[in-house]
Design a protein around this motif. Structure first.
Motif, PDB file in Angstrom:
ATOM      1  N   UNK A   1       1.063  -1.091  -0.057  1.00  0.00           N
ATOM      2  CA  UNK A   1      -0.002   0.210   0.756  1.00  0.00           C
ATOM      3  C   UNK A   1       1.388   1.462  -0.132  1.00  0.00           C
ATOM      4  N   UNK A   2       2.508   1.296   0.397  1.00  0.00           N
ATOM      5  CA  UNK A   2       3.580   2.450   0.060  1.00  0.00           C
ATOM      6  C   UNK A   2       4.146   2.167  -0.749  1.00  0.00           C
ATOM      7  N   UNK A   3       3.519   1.546  -1.880  1.00  0.00           N
ATOM      8  CA  UNK A   3       4.643   1.776  -3.323  1.00  0.00           C
ATOM      9  C   UNK A   3       4.870   2.810  -3.676  1.00  0.00           C
ATOM     10  N   UNK A   4       3.532   3.330  -3.838  1.00  0.00           N
ATOM     11  CA  UNK A   4       3.727   4.789  -4.366  1.00  0.00           C
ATOM     12  C   UNK A   4       5.078   6.121  -3.804  1.00  0.00           C
ATOM     13  N   UNK A   5       4.833   5.992  -2.229  1.00  0.00           N
ATOM     14  CA  UNK A   5       5.689   6.580  -1.238  1.00  0.00           C
ATOM     15  C   UNK A   5       7.290   6.198  -2.497  1.00  0.00           C
ATOM     16  N   UNK A   6       8.163   5.762  -2.868  1.00  0.00           N
ATOM     17  CA  UNK A   6       9.155   5.411  -3.009  1.00  0.00           C
ATOM     18  C   UNK A   6       9.185   5.940  -4.436  1.00  0.00           C
ATOM     19  N   UNK A   7       8.668   6.248  -4.790  1.00  0.00           N
ATOM     20  CA  UNK A   7       8.429   7.288  -5.883  1.00  0.00           C
ATOM     21  C   UNK A   7       9.500   7.831  -6.123  1.00  0.00           C
ATOM     22  N   UNK A   8      10.681   8.013  -6.467  1.00  0.00           N
ATOM     23  CA  UNK A   8      11.662   9.030  -7.015  1.00  0.00           C
ATOM     24  C   UNK A   8      12.673   9.092  -6.186  1.00  0.00           C
ATOM     25  N   UNK A   9      12.971   7.815  -5.100  1.00  0.00           N
ATOM     26  CA  UNK A   9      13.642   7.493  -4.688  1.00  0.00           C
ATOM     27  C   UNK A   9      14.570   6.667  -5.025  1.00  0.00           C
ATOM     28  N   UNK A  10      14.623   6.155  -5.923  1.00  0.00           N
ATOM     29  CA  UNK A  10      15.626   5.559  -6.883  1.00  0.00           C
ATOM     30  C   UNK A  10      16.802   6.900  -7.769  1.00  0.00           C
ATOM     31  N   UNK A  11      16.349   7.912  -7.544  1.00  0.00           N
ATOM     32  CA  UNK A  11      16.750   9.300  -8.086  1.00  0.00           C
ATOM     33  C   UNK A  11      18.096   9.560  -6.975  1.00  0.00           C
TER      34      UNK A  11
END
Lengths: 153, 153
Positions: B42-52
């Protein structure tokens, strides 16, 4: 996922005392702020030798952040609408599933159960949950890269 | 001190998966260990941009460390009897009032709700309680000093 997990309840090991009585605006300059961390007196001896380190890492509980599981998963960094909407875990927003802050600060002085530190970005009354020595190499990275929106003002 | 403090209960945001199934000996070399952090879907989208970011800070709950308030306040660093007895907060011993670990690790890859990282010193099954981007300058110190017993083998 939760079925196999233990209860995880924190106890305060100390409390922050400084002149910042309310949550300041995003981007507030904490660098010159001197705080005292008043450690639970029964733990005083556990602070021995910490003064041999120039810097420490402080973990604290951002008690004025409202705990909610209904946080938007994306956020504008530092509240700036002109910056891209990014995942909450890619930011240092205080609003996160567990409101734990982590700061690396200069240890100015230890007197008994009181640590005087500089640059701790936590308001007066914040519960402290852990204190660790800062160890270069283990805690630091020399070649770290960040995206441009981190440093853009 | 506790009267004014809030309840501080953590929820797991993910779990560590790797080949280290039991707590290894002190001094175990974690640097080459690759782990997956499986984040609550449920928190997947909160990881967006972390790969930057090239590196992240992971806070985790050392669930196999027995929680007790009866910890000796002083300890030999890394269990080495030949090193001086020092305050527990001056060490990175996993046995501390709140068994929270903090690791700065290289982020190798993100795929959906899974982060692949290198050097995370947490065993398989460890609950993850926060994930933060590593930001040089805020998280690092260039002139940090440590006592000799930190680097002595």
């Amino acid at each position: 996922m939760t079925s196999e997990l233990p209860d995880m309840n924190l106890k305060a090991v100390g409390i922050v005392r400084n002149k910042v009585k309310q949550a300041p605006v995003p981007g507030y300059n904490w660098w010159g702020i001197v705080s005292e961390i008043v450690v639970e007196s029964s733990l005083t001896e556990a602070l021995d030798n910490l003064e041999e380190f120039s810097h420490i890492t402080v973990l604290y509980w951002m008690h004025q952040v409202s705990a909610t599981s209904e946080l938007p998963l994306k956020v504008h960094p530092r509240g700036k609408q002109e910056l891209p909407l990014v995942g909450r875990f890619a930011t240092r927003s205080p609003n996160r599933p567990n409101p734990i802050g982590k700061a690396t600060v200069r240890l100015l002085e230890r007197q008994g159960n009181i640590l005087r530190v500089e640059g701790l970005d936590a308001i007066d009354g914040t519960p402290v949950i852990d204190i660790k020595p800062y160890i270069p190499g283990y805690d630091s990275v020399t070649d770290a890269k960040v995206p441009p929106w981190v440093t853009n003002q």
